[in-house]
Design an enzyme around this catalytic site. Structure first.
Site, PDB file in Angstrom:
ATOM      1  N   CYS A 309     -33.653  25.130  27.376  1.00  0.00           N
ATOM      2  CA  CYS A 309     -34.615  25.849  27.741  1.00  0.00           C
ATOM      3  C   CYS A 309     -34.898  26.903  27.836  1.00  0.00           C
ATOM      4  O   CYS A 309     -33.939  27.690  28.404  1.00  0.00           O
ATOM      5  CB  CYS A 309     -35.287  24.741  28.359  1.00  0.00           C
ATOM      6  SG  CYS A 309     -36.132  22.591  27.916  1.00  0.00           S
ATOM      7  N   GLU A 343     -30.641  24.305  21.495  1.00  0.00           N
ATOM      8  CA  GLU A 343     -31.484  22.990  21.172  1.00  0.00           C
ATOM      9  C   GLU A 343     -32.610  22.827  20.651  1.00  0.00           C
ATOM     10  O   GLU A 343     -33.203  23.640  20.459  1.00  0.00           O
ATOM     11  CB  GLU A 343     -31.401  22.850  23.278  1.00  0.00           C
ATOM     12  CG  GLU A 343     -31.702  20.941  22.549  1.00  0.00           C
ATOM     13  CD  GLU A 343     -31.456  20.592  24.386  1.00  0.00           C
ATOM     14  OE1 GLU A 343     -30.985  20.436  25.019  1.00  0.00           O
ATOM     15  OE2 GLU A 343     -33.173  19.656  24.575  1.00  0.00           O
TER      16      GLU A 343
HETATM   17  N1  ACO Z   1     -47.151  36.594  19.537  1.00  0.00           N
HETATM   18  C1  ACO Z   1     -46.939  36.827  18.062  1.00  0.00           C
HETATM   19  N2  ACO Z   1     -45.518  36.759  18.185  1.00  0.00           N
HETATM   20  C2  ACO Z   1     -45.007  37.022  19.299  1.00  0.00           C
HETATM   21  C3  ACO Z   1     -45.625  36.449  20.725  1.00  0.00           C
HETATM   22  C4  ACO Z   1     -46.951  36.187  20.286  1.00  0.00           C
HETATM   23  N3  ACO Z   1     -47.804  35.566  21.314  1.00  0.00           N
HETATM   24  N4  ACO Z   1     -44.628  36.061  21.129  1.00  0.00           N
HETATM   25  C5  ACO Z   1     -43.299  36.218  21.169  1.00  0.00           C
HETATM   26  N5  ACO Z   1     -43.276  37.001  20.038  1.00  0.00           N
HETATM   27  C6  ACO Z   1     -42.348  37.190  19.170  1.00  0.00           C
HETATM   28  C7  ACO Z   1     -42.301  38.704  18.793  1.00  0.00           C
HETATM   29  O1  ACO Z   1     -41.312  38.621  17.507  1.00  0.00           O
HETATM   30  C8  ACO Z   1     -41.666  39.305  19.331  1.00  0.00           C
HETATM   31  O2  ACO Z   1     -41.095  40.334  19.463  1.00  0.00           O
HETATM   32  P1  ACO Z   1     -42.293  41.732  19.599  1.00  0.00           P
HETATM   33  O3  ACO Z   1     -42.180  41.225  20.588  1.00  0.00           O
HETATM   34  O4  ACO Z   1     -40.671  43.161  19.064  1.00  0.00           O
HETATM   35  O5  ACO Z   1     -42.663  41.518  18.568  1.00  0.00           O
HETATM   36  C9  ACO Z   1     -40.782  37.740  19.743  1.00  0.00           C
HETATM   37  O6  ACO Z   1     -40.936  37.239  19.487  1.00  0.00           O
HETATM   38  C10 ACO Z   1     -40.105  38.082  21.645  1.00  0.00           C
HETATM   39  O7  ACO Z   1     -40.630  38.831  22.204  1.00  0.00           O
HETATM   40  P2  ACO Z   1     -39.989  38.652  24.023  1.00  0.00           P
HETATM   41  O8  ACO Z   1     -40.895  40.116  24.563  1.00  0.00           O
HETATM   42  O9  ACO Z   1     -38.745  39.589  23.954  1.00  0.00           O
HETATM   43  O10 ACO Z   1     -40.338  37.364  24.130  1.00  0.00           O
HETATM   44  P3  ACO Z   1     -40.946  36.867  25.104  1.00  0.00           P
HETATM   45  O11 ACO Z   1     -40.944  37.204  26.958  1.00  0.00           O
HETATM   46  O12 ACO Z   1     -42.512  36.490  25.125  1.00  0.00           O
HETATM   47  O13 ACO Z   1     -40.559  35.447  25.554  1.00  0.00           O
HETATM   48  C11 ACO Z   1     -41.116  33.042  24.814  1.00  0.00           C
HETATM   49  C12 ACO Z   1     -40.619  34.693  24.034  1.00  0.00           C
HETATM   50  C13 ACO Z   1     -39.574  32.713  25.538  1.00  0.00           C
HETATM   51  C14 ACO Z   1     -40.460  32.141  23.492  1.00  0.00           C
HETATM   52  C15 ACO Z   1     -41.893  32.896  25.236  1.00  0.00           C
HETATM   53  O14 ACO Z   1     -42.673  33.106  24.401  1.00  0.00           O
HETATM   54  C16 ACO Z   1     -42.120  31.788  26.133  1.00  0.00           C
HETATM   55  O15 ACO Z   1     -41.916  31.498  27.707  1.00  0.00           O
HETATM   56  N6  ACO Z   1     -43.081  30.748  25.437  1.00  0.00           N
HETATM   57  C17 ACO Z   1     -43.217  29.466  26.032  1.00  0.00           C
HETATM   58  C18 ACO Z   1     -42.000  28.857  26.274  1.00  0.00           C
HETATM   59  C19 ACO Z   1     -41.709  28.072  24.808  1.00  0.00           C
HETATM   60  O16 ACO Z   1     -42.037  28.251  23.986  1.00  0.00           O
HETATM   61  N7  ACO Z   1     -40.597  28.558  24.855  1.00  0.00           N
HETATM   62  C20 ACO Z   1     -39.130  27.480  23.355  1.00  0.00           C
HETATM   63  C21 ACO Z   1     -38.998  26.279  23.776  1.00  0.00           C
HETATM   64  S1  ACO Z   1     -37.703  26.476  22.492  1.00  0.00           S
HETATM   65  C22 ACO Z   1     -36.180  26.175  22.965  1.00  0.00           C
HETATM   66  O17 ACO Z   1     -36.861  26.338  24.820  1.00  0.00           O
HETATM   67  C23 ACO Z   1     -34.440  26.140  23.016  1.00  0.00           C
END
Ligand code: ACO
Ligand code: ZN
Length: 443
Positions: A309, A343
């Protein structure tokens, strides 16, 4: 396993931290992929009268248009209803799911937000659900209750419905963590005594959670942790990464899972935290090390998962920490001499982040590389699993299947275009600052 002196040894000066001493910042699930912001519509008396005649309060399962925060009407499904506590005249509010959007935007709305002219005759889905639920085997039910890996793809329709029924209404609306008040996204199975809490107060260091602010304040005076437990395995500038063994720090790991589930859908809780390591990313200052996000990793994975996760806490999202955590998970795989993959299932945001990371890493290599390169070589260089390389390059239409072989077509101009579209690179992991040896079971 070694720790970097100062922070982890407990010898560091313990900075004072009083929750509330710093300005509280509030964050709500503002998603660019589904952008909210609040609004109401005028009450249409005639429509209310008609709806009352036809049945107000609305039934669970009703479909209707709802005024959303972008001031537009969007289709919703009523998931739950409850009496407005202060109203003497049986007014109800409704918990709705915006059918066009992710479940993290589900919310309680007032009657005024619903356009009653658009009420659709309700399907008795409750009865339907009951019927499918009865058909489920006990094994299927147990799978939903006990596993954390189950998600969209693996769940059959009945199991998915059961999961959604059980987790349909967010139980905790807000949390306080460090200097942030954060709106939650999903249901998390906190122990029953916390289920009537609108807001929970977390100690940002040990992650114990409490029902009342005064309890937290009392706790903060006693709690001597100023960083996650475990070993500090990376420090670069103000960023530190701690490795926490779920077996050695069970309560911390369980608290983290309760917290994380508030932002992760389709992951049920880890009861067996013993089997996992948790990598906690922190921003450090003179008050302590503040958690920004984390990822978990199985100690042994038969499916070559290098990450279970991943979460960036909402106040820290879109700053490159997600890509940092992903890059970090691959650096650990490189040190283990293994390829890895996250995962499944990936969430919408998880997939976006991984796709961005894979694209950037692979295209950077292709741009610089002279001569032929195979998918296997790319996988050896990056620790990215062959399937993920293939799916990334295929989605970018950079791969062709010729004479029984995958061939990469890497026109520099096309690569540049894709790289630009893949977004920013995120924060770099400086491998020279990583002090880590792979996990080995201690006898
Ligand atoms: N809208 C559009 N694109 C997005 C968004 C959003 N709200 N958030 C992230 N992205 C995309 C963009 O492409 C972004 O890159 P950019 O900012 O250069 O355009 C890219 O994802 C990653 O951005 P980061 O800043 O590196 O990532 P962040 O720190 O926001 O974390 C994460 C990404 C971990 C998925 C976060 O959104 C999160 O914690 N979400 C909730 C939990 C979740 O869904 N986790 C993944 C589940 S799958 C698993 O655990 C295996
Ligand atoms: Zn504490």
């Amino acid at each position: 396993m070694g720790s970097i002196e100062g922070i982890n040894g407990g010898g560091a000066a313990a900075p004072q931290c009083n929750s509330g001493a710093h300005q509280m910042v509030t964050t709500s699930p503002a998603m660019e992929i589904d952008v909210p912001s609040a609004g109401f519509i005028e009450i249409d008396d005639a429509a209310v009268k008609k709806a009352k005649a036809g049945g107000l309060p609305l039934e669970v399962g009703t479909r209707v248009m709802c005024r959303w925060r972008d001031h537009n009407l969007h289709p919703v499904k009523v998931i739950e209803r409850r009496k407005v506590p202060s109203s003497g005249n049986n007014d109800y509010e409704y918990y709705v799911h915006y059918t066009e959007f992710n479940r993290r935007l589900d919310e309680w709305v007032k009657l005024e937000q619903l356009d009653l002219k658009t009420v659709e005759t309700c399907v008795d889905e409750k009865m339907e659900d009951k019927a499918t639920s009865l058909k489920m085997t006990r094994h299927q039910k147990r799978k939903i209750d006990e596993t954390h890996v189950e998600g969209h793809e693996e769940l059959d329709a009945a199991s998915l419905r059961e999961h959604e029924e059980f987790t349909k209404v967010k139980n905790i609306a807000k949390i306080e963590l460090g200097r942030y008040e954060i709106d939650t996204w999903y249901f998390s199975p906190f122990p029953p005594e916390y289920n009537d809490c609108f807001k929970l107060y977390f100690c940002e260091f040990c992650l114990n959670f409490m029902k009342r602010k005064e309890q937290l304040q009392r706790h903060m005076r006693k709690c001597d942790l100023k960083h996650p437990p475990g070993d500090e395995i990376y420090r670069c500038g103000t960023l530190s990464m701690f490795e926490v063994d779920g077996k050695k720090n069970k309560v911390y790991a369980q608290n983290l899972c309760y917290l994380a589930k508030l932002f992760l859908d389709h992951k049920t809780l880890y009861y067996d935290v013993d089997l996992f390591l948790f990598y906690i990313l922190c921003e450090c200052d003179d008050r302590g090390c503040h958690m920004v996000g984390y990822f978990s990793k199985e100690k042994h994975s038969e499916e070559s998962y290098n990450l279970a996760c991943i979460l960036t806490l909402p106040p820290y999202q879109r700053k490159g920490y997600g890509k940092f955590l992903i890059a970090f998970s691959y650096e650990l795989s490189k040190k283990e001499g293994k390829v890895g993959t996250p995962e499944r299932p990936l969430s919408d945001l998880g997939l976006l982040s991984y796709r961005g990371y894979w694209t950037r890493v692979l295209l950077d290599i292709l741009k610089k590389h002279k001569g032929n390169i195979s998918i296997k070589e790319l996988s050896d260089m990056t620790a990215i699993k062959v399937d993920d390389i293939l799916s990334t390059l295929q989605s970018l239409e950079l791969i062709q299947y010729r004479k029984g072989q995958h061939v990469i077509c890497a026109d520099p101009k096309v690569l540049d275009r894709h790289l630009k579209a893949a977004g920013r690179g995120g924060l770099e992991v400086d491998v020279s600052k990583l002090i880590w040896i792979p996990y080995k079971e201690q006898s």
